[in-house]
Write an enzyme that holds these catalytic residues in place. Structure first.
Site, mmCIF file in Angstrom:
data_model
loop_
_atom_site.group_PDB
_atom_site.id
_atom_site.type_symbol
_atom_site.label_atom_id
_atom_site.label_comp_id
_atom_site.label_asym_id
_atom_site.label_seq_id
_atom_site.Cartn_x
_atom_site.Cartn_y
_atom_site.Cartn_z
ATOM 1 N N GLU A 31 -5.270 4.783 -0.235
ATOM 2 C CA GLU A 31 -4.102 3.933 0.004
ATOM 3 C C GLU A 31 -3.257 4.489 1.155
ATOM 4 O O GLU A 31 -2.687 3.721 1.947
ATOM 5 C CB GLU A 31 -3.241 3.820 -1.264
ATOM 6 C CG GLU A 31 -3.939 3.201 -2.469
ATOM 7 C CD GLU A 31 -4.273 1.724 -2.302
ATOM 8 O OE1 GLU A 31 -4.015 1.165 -1.219
ATOM 9 O OE2 GLU A 31 -4.785 1.123 -3.256
ATOM 10 N N ASP A 67 0.806 -1.221 0.000
ATOM 11 C CA ASP A 67 0.000 0.000 0.000
ATOM 12 C C ASP A 67 0.836 1.266 0.000
ATOM 13 O O ASP A 67 0.405 2.290 -0.526
ATOM 14 C CB ASP A 67 -0.953 0.012 1.198
ATOM 15 C CG ASP A 67 -2.321 -0.560 0.848
ATOM 16 O OD1 ASP A 67 -2.675 -0.526 -0.351
ATOM 17 O OD2 ASP A 67 -3.027 -1.028 1.739
ATOM 18 N N HIS A 124 -11.199 -0.064 -6.109
ATOM 19 C CA HIS A 124 -10.010 0.316 -6.866
ATOM 20 C C HIS A 124 -9.795 -0.652 -8.030
ATOM 21 O O HIS A 124 -9.506 -0.229 -9.154
ATOM 22 C CB HIS A 124 -8.766 0.289 -5.969
ATOM 23 C CG HIS A 124 -8.819 1.244 -4.823
ATOM 24 N ND1 HIS A 124 -7.808 1.331 -3.882
ATOM 25 C CD2 HIS A 124 -9.756 2.154 -4.451
ATOM 26 C CE1 HIS A 124 -8.128 2.250 -2.986
ATOM 27 N NE2 HIS A 124 -9.304 2.749 -3.305
ATOM 28 N N GLU A 179 -4.390 -4.876 -6.349
ATOM 29 C CA GLU A 179 -5.685 -4.593 -5.726
ATOM 30 C C GLU A 179 -6.566 -5.837 -5.630
ATOM 31 O O GLU A 179 -7.347 -5.973 -4.684
ATOM 32 C CB GLU A 179 -6.440 -3.527 -6.543
ATOM 33 C CG GLU A 179 -5.680 -2.244 -6.810
ATOM 34 C CD GLU A 179 -5.689 -1.292 -5.625
ATOM 35 O OE1 GLU A 179 -6.036 -1.728 -4.517
ATOM 36 O OE2 GLU A 179 -5.342 -0.115 -5.813
ATOM 37 N N TYR A 206 -2.171 0.206 9.124
ATOM 38 C CA TYR A 206 -1.266 -0.866 9.539
ATOM 39 C C TYR A 206 -0.396 -0.410 10.716
ATOM 40 O O TYR A 206 -0.133 -1.182 11.640
ATOM 41 C CB TYR A 206 -0.403 -1.319 8.364
ATOM 42 C CG TYR A 206 -1.202 -1.706 7.145
ATOM 43 C CD1 TYR A 206 -2.329 -2.521 7.267
ATOM 44 C CD2 TYR A 206 -0.872 -1.243 5.878
ATOM 45 C CE1 TYR A 206 -3.085 -2.855 6.152
ATOM 46 C CE2 TYR A 206 -1.623 -1.579 4.763
ATOM 47 C CZ TYR A 206 -2.725 -2.375 4.906
ATOM 48 O OH TYR A 206 -3.484 -2.708 3.814
#
Length: 346
Positions: free
Chosen positions: A119, A89, A223, A186, A126
């Site tokens: 993104e 990402d 996406h 994606e 994360y």
């Protein structure tokens, strides 16, 4: 001849508002959503904007308590998969912005800007989930995997090569090939990781993390849908590039990517309870077929037309528009908690 193209000018008042081409065309840079070359892309833009969310709106308190009680194999897979997702990402934010710089259709510029922003949110998420469950040293170690883990490096090598090739040689052919790898990213590269988190959730583990993943998954489906359409439209506008060689290249790189994804899934999920690796392999091939069909191409795995892991559908919005959000059936807490879980200490 596949010549280099220039970045789109910011404003060219002598050109028409409606673009004459997605890449390498002419447009003024003024965007009127009621007068664009591909009118249905306004609906795509609206769907993307409607998916807006922020990482720190998801409550991670239960995950913080549960993480130490996961098995060693589950904790290791958790950290490795977060490392994988961040590796994908992070560069995707920049690639989406780079594609927008060469797009001479202002509607594409706007859509890619939204994708890039999402993104960036994914990448932040994360950091957010790791800050909830492990120390800063362990967080940093997880984020180093994309640079050091040999299986992950091997898995990402072709993606890295193509993305960097586009940076060095801005041609429409390289844009098409970059769109292929963006579609793979994606629609395929995330999915063994997603399956791991959904498997935890169906065993009532780490539901906060899985909730986060479900929102990321929903974004990635949208996406993937747009990137597939962008590939088809760009190829249609450049029929000289619609060659047997390019189609062969696409099939070969899909097959190579599937093989690498299967290898990665065995490496990272092999010791995780509840994941059937044979099913996972079938699911990866099913996803590849689906992405190829969306790009206007044919299946390459005739034995994998149906989804062998249908239980995953309960965890995320379906790309075809059928909403079956598993978490709406549970009393999840969707509240801002960034000041409670230590994320602001990063």
């Amino acid at each position: 001849m596949n010549s280099y193209i220039n970045k789109a000018k910011t404003l060219e008042p002598l050109n028409p508002n409606k673009s004459t081409g997605i890449f390498g065309g002419r447009s003024s840079g003024i965007l009127n959503w009621n007068d664009i070359a591909y009118p249905h892309w306004h609906k795509m833009y609206k769907r993307l904007v409607g998916n807006y969310w922020q990482a720190d709106e998801i409550n991670m308190h239960s995950d913080t308590k549960e993480f130490p009680f996961l098995s060693n194999e589950e904790r290791e897979a958790y950290l490795k998969i977060i490392g994988l997702l961040s590796t994908l990402d992070g560069p995707q934010t920049r690639t989406a912005l780079l594609l927008s710089l060469y797009a001479t259709d202002p509607s594409v510029q706007s859509i890619m800007a939204v994708i890039a922003q999402q993104e960036a949110v994914h990448n932040e998420s994360y950091s957010y989930v790791l800050s909830s469950v492990v120390s800063l040293d362990e967080q940093n170690e997880s984020f180093q995997l994309g640079r050091k883990d040999p299986i992950l490096l091997k898995r990402n090598e072709e993606l890295i090569n193509q993305y960097n090739q586009f940076v060095e040689e801005a041609t429409i052919e390289n844009i098409l090939k970059t769109l292929v790898y963006t579609s793979l990213l994606e629609g395929l590269f995330f999915y063994s990781g997603f399956a791991f988190f959904y498997n935890l959730a169906r065993n009532n583990k780490m539901v906060g993390t899985s909730t986060m993943i479900s929102y990321i998954n929903r974004d990635e489906l949208e996406h993937g849908r747009f990137i597939s359409e962008l590939f088809r439209a760009t190829l249609d506008e450049n029929p000289d590039l619609n060659t047997k060689e390019l189609v062969t290249w696409v099939y070969e790189h899909f097959q190579k990517s599937v093989d690498l994804e299967i290898e990665w899934s065995k490496y990272v999920l092999g010791d995780v309870e509840g994941i059937d690796l044979e099913e996972m392999e079938g699911y990866i091939k099913y996803r590849a077929n689906k992405m190829l069909r969306m790009m206007g191409l044919n299946d390459i795995y005739p034995d994998n037309i149906e989804n062998p892991m249908k239980w995953i559908r309960a965890y995320v919005d379906n790309v075809d528009g059928t909403k079956t959000d598993f978490f709406e059936q549970r009393s999840r807490q969707y509240t801002k908690t960034s000041d409670l879980n230590g994320f602001d200490d990063l």
